[in-house]
Enzyme design. Structure first.
Site, PDB file in Angstrom:
ATOM      1  N   GLU A 166       0.825  -1.217   0.000  1.00  0.00           N
ATOM      2  CA  GLU A 166       0.000   0.000   0.000  1.00  0.00           C
ATOM      3  C   GLU A 166       0.856   1.263   0.000  1.00  0.00           C
ATOM      4  O   GLU A 166       0.517   2.269  -0.630  1.00  0.00           O
ATOM      5  CB  GLU A 166      -0.913  -0.016   1.236  1.00  0.00           C
ATOM      6  CG  GLU A 166      -1.841   1.167   1.382  1.00  0.00           C
ATOM      7  CD  GLU A 166      -2.882   1.232   0.282  1.00  0.00           C
ATOM      8  OE1 GLU A 166      -2.693   2.065  -0.615  1.00  0.00           O
ATOM      9  OE2 GLU A 166      -3.867   0.472   0.314  1.00  0.00           O
TER      10      GLU A 166
ATOM     11  N   LYS B 224       4.755   4.552 -10.153  1.00  0.00           N
ATOM     12  CA  LYS B 224       3.439   4.443  -9.525  1.00  0.00           C
ATOM     13  C   LYS B 224       2.356   4.206 -10.579  1.00  0.00           C
ATOM     14  O   LYS B 224       1.407   3.448 -10.356  1.00  0.00           O
ATOM     15  CB  LYS B 224       3.159   5.695  -8.711  1.00  0.00           C
ATOM     16  CG  LYS B 224       4.094   5.803  -7.496  1.00  0.00           C
ATOM     17  CD  LYS B 224       4.091   7.197  -6.887  1.00  0.00           C
ATOM     18  CE  LYS B 224       5.015   7.286  -5.681  1.00  0.00           C
ATOM     19  NZ  LYS B 224       5.227   8.677  -5.237  1.00  0.00           N
TER      20      LYS B 224
END
Ligand SMILES: NC(=O)c1ccc[n+]([C@@H]2O[C@H](COP(=O)([O-])OP(=O)(O)OC[C@H]3O[C@@H](n4cnc5c(N)ncnc54)[C@H](OP(=O)(O)O)[C@@H]3O)[C@@H](O)[C@H]2O)c1
Ligand SMILES: NC(=O)c1ccc[n+]([C@@H]2O[C@H](COP(=O)([O-])OP(=O)(O)OC[C@H]3O[C@@H](n4cnc5c(N)ncnc54)[C@H](OP(=O)(O)O)[C@@H]3O)[C@@H](O)[C@H]2O)c1
Lengths: 430, 430
Positions: free
Chosen positions: A131, A207
């Site tokens: 996460e 990302k």
């Protein structure tokens, strides 16, 4: 389901993030025990410089031999917060081989080798959670993988790098140029001494690869992500953006093609309307806007970096992984069943804002308009302004493919009357 | 881990939400199969009116005997989207007794009987998931329970009712009064014929109870939630808010006391600064702002209602519950270990904006200021305006307890020179 044997955690790295993970594990030990159903114990801390004073960490736990730590065999969860490709990659696979599950914050590694790491986790029936790798503290991976598991995600568009958002926000609010804003970001600790990974979009591209993979159930490699940094954004670009009721953000955009049969992932600066929720994301904050078939438009907002926010995300994963271990289960692994092709940048369709320096004489606009038409790029608005023989043309297009736009610009550059292409900026979020 | 026996789903209710759940289960069947690791099959649909035409639903599946459906014994997951307390409550507990896990969107029931339902789920080792019960499509329950499981949540402040946000946004942007804005909301389908549950804050209070329970690991009953509707918010209040650089929102606020030893939950209209992320939440959208020790400030934004957004949340839960079943595990259950006392509204500390109608003569301000001082409520700013013998005083206080403020207002009402208390509004988010 309270049990007494503690779960053993090996912490690899004890820097900005790792030291906060260790601190919270100590200060919130009772809460973690209650939430997990068993105590968690810091069983070892691997670092590079063993003699550094590390507040709150028992020196007896500190080692420089990370490999021996992950091979101990009694470790339940390895938390990897070293960063970089090696030794992190080998340590993670070794951890799986020796029976541990892994929590990592390592976007660079996940973007490059996510598929192999997931395969290793699956082979050993262990968890791999990360996460913290995207947008720091913001719960994003879990909502995308789990909350939206029954939905179809069509678009993920986000500000996923705090350093560049800080710089762009400065430029927007003060009229500063790029270098001035970067200097301030560096002075305030928002930019590293070598800001390349941030300002050239490498961090955001990693990302984007991770987000696209999860959102589209498709492997998206780092090389598949088109990347353009924000070092060439000027104060003049911000002035143009303002005239259009826009601001400029460095965006990571992952999209499903209109026909659903392919996906794209890209990072570049773009104009977005001031009334778009991403436009008001200030300073070093991150935010990710998600569009899906059923849920519609969602946004997730929060601090994208920093030791303590990132540690919050790491610890959320740690609790989940520990709970899975106690329950004898594993959480969702890689989901790449859709295996959609990743299209090149040329296939991306969006709008463009183009500033041209042109000769101030009659017929220039007609010439320019002809070039756009020949390449199938339809013009939405044109603004001409000129004085003293110098003139500029600002063209805003309708939606067109990147390939068509590139062809248009190449042809424009060849026109005698076009002295230069001052800037090309994509327009998103409309 | 692909297996061939399909998981059987019983759908209780096929209205606004249920019909969308059924539709997506059909149209996205392949995706759901891939994500779950097994096909899911709609095994029965319970409704009140069996003869209604329901597009895409096999009439052979439709029944009015919901009880028989949940007692069949071969049902893996019961999706409860009937709403209300009974028969939903009995159907859910019966489902657990007969071996099914449950996904529900029923905030009213969860807020009232969450503890008992969780206990029933735990007794039978089954899952009870209800992401859709709070803020519709917005992933919120899962991030709070799981992503922030390693953090300490101090405050949850949200716009969790779309109807009232639509009305307040209208009043703010057009200057309309409450009734006019409500009429428009009704005409556009944003408000129900009987809007009581929304405008009086009952719906938001149920969500506040659920959010507080999860955030603070403490049982918070619906009765513990202070509730004030928004029917008395006036155009004049919006004008006052504007003067302060604020807007007005109906907020659900769950807070840990400064000493950490107790919590509060409340729903009421409040002024918030225009630069607060919640201030720009428009129309029927919802957004929830979360503050925690480590993560800092997070916000979750999206559609809070509607058939398809709510179905997205239901289906995310359905996938998770199905995966848990295949893995022989259950997800996180109720977490109430902290068992903090829930303090009454009088203990809540915040700032206040008070408008008084006063006699236009010397000494009134001194009198009023004395009353505030006597009750220990410190004044931040006062603005006096008056003409024709009528005058008004607008007082904005520093932080004070609700009890102290109430005492102050009671005493003010007794002053001869105070003709009336035109409005009292809390000021949040500063
Ligand atoms: N910082 C953030 O805000 C942030 C946000 C999101 C994600 N992340 C990710 O989190 C990870 C860690 O970031 P960070 O900022 O905490 O980095 P950092 O401050 O540079 O810390 C790195 C840690 O790893 C240790 N280390 C380096 N090489 C090692 C080796 N070969 N063996 C054992 N230990 C080694 C270092 O030891 P010494 O202490 O002895 O130098 C240090 O403790 C990275 O993947 C980063 O991308 C960071
Ligand atoms: N609508 C939203 O936007 C929204 C958002 C978040 C959460 N929710 C929650 O979702 C739940 C369902 O809401 P909804 O808007 O879908 O309600 P709805 O449109 O009124 O649908 C209710 C359904 O339940 C059926 N039903 C009613 N009583 C029944 C009984 N005794 N036995 C069997 N079936 C029965 C009705 O049957 P008939 O079709 O025959 O009338 C109808 O299909 C509620 O808990 C609500 O709070 C709704």
């Amino acid at each position: 389901m309270m049990r007494t044997r503690p779960l053993k955690v090996a912490l690899l790295g004890c820097g900005v993030v790792g030291s906060e993970v260790a601190r919270i594990m100590t200060t919130h030990a009772d809460d973690l025990t209650a939430r997990i159903g068993a105590p968690v114990e810091l069983a070892g801390v691997a670092v590079r410089r063993p003699d550094r004073v590390r507040e709150g960490i028992d020196p007896a736990l500190v080692t420089t031999d990370a490999t021996a730590l992950v091979k101990r065999g009694d470790i339940d969860v390895v938390v990897e917060v070293i960063g970089g490709i090696e030794p992190a990659r080998t340590l993670i696979t070794t951890a799986f081989e020796h029976g541990a599950s892994v929590v990592s914050a390592n976007k660079a590694l996940l973007a490059q080798d996510g598929a192999a790491l997931h395969a290793a986790a699956e082979e050993h029936d262990k968890d791999l959670y990360y996460e913290a790798a995207v947008a720091g503290a913001i719960p994003l991976i879990r909502p995308l993988r789990e909350s939206l598991a029954g939905d179809k995600i069509n678009r993920v568009m986000g500000i996923v790098n705090g350093t560049t958002n800080f710089i762009l926000d400065k430029m927007d609010s003060t009229g500063a140029g790029y270098q001035e804003a970067l200097d301030e970001a560096t002075a305030l600790g928002y930019a590293e001494a070598d800001p390349t990974a941030d300002v050239e979009g490498f961090d955001a591209a990693a990302k984007a690869a991770i987000l696209a993979g999860i959102s589209f159930h498709t492997r998206v490699r780092l090389d598949d992500v088109y990347r353009e940094g924000m070092t060439e954004v000027t104060a003049a670009d911000f002035a143009s953006a303002k005239e259009m009721g826009c601001t400029i953000k460095l965006l990571a955009i992952c999209e499903r093609a209109a026909d659903g049969a392919s996906v794209t992932a890209r990072v570049h600066p773009a104009m977005i309307p001031l009334n778009h929720p991403l436009a008001s994301v200030r300073g070093a904050y991150n935010a990710v806007f998600v569009e899906s078939d059923a849920a519609g438009q969602l946004m997730f907002y929060g601090p994208g970096a920093g030791g303590s926010p990132t540690a919050s995300a790491v610890l959320g994963d740690l609790v989940a992984v520990c709970r899975n271990r106690i329950g004898g289960a594993t959480g969702p692994g890689e989901s790449a069943y859709a295996a959609l092709p990743v299209s090149p940048m040329g296939d991306v369709v969006t709008r463009y804002h183009i500033s041209l320096d042109v000769a101030d004489k009659p017929g220039v606009l007609a010439q320019v308009a002809t070039v756009f038409a020949e390449h199938g790029v339809s013009i939405d608005t044109v603004r001409q302004s000129g004085k003293d023989g110098e003139a500029s043309l600002v063209v805003v297009t309708h939606r067109a493919s990147d390939a068509a736009l590139t062809g248009t610009v190449e042809a424009l550059r060849k026109l005698d009357t076009v002295r230069g292409v001052a800037s090309i900026m994509r327009v998103e979020g409309e």
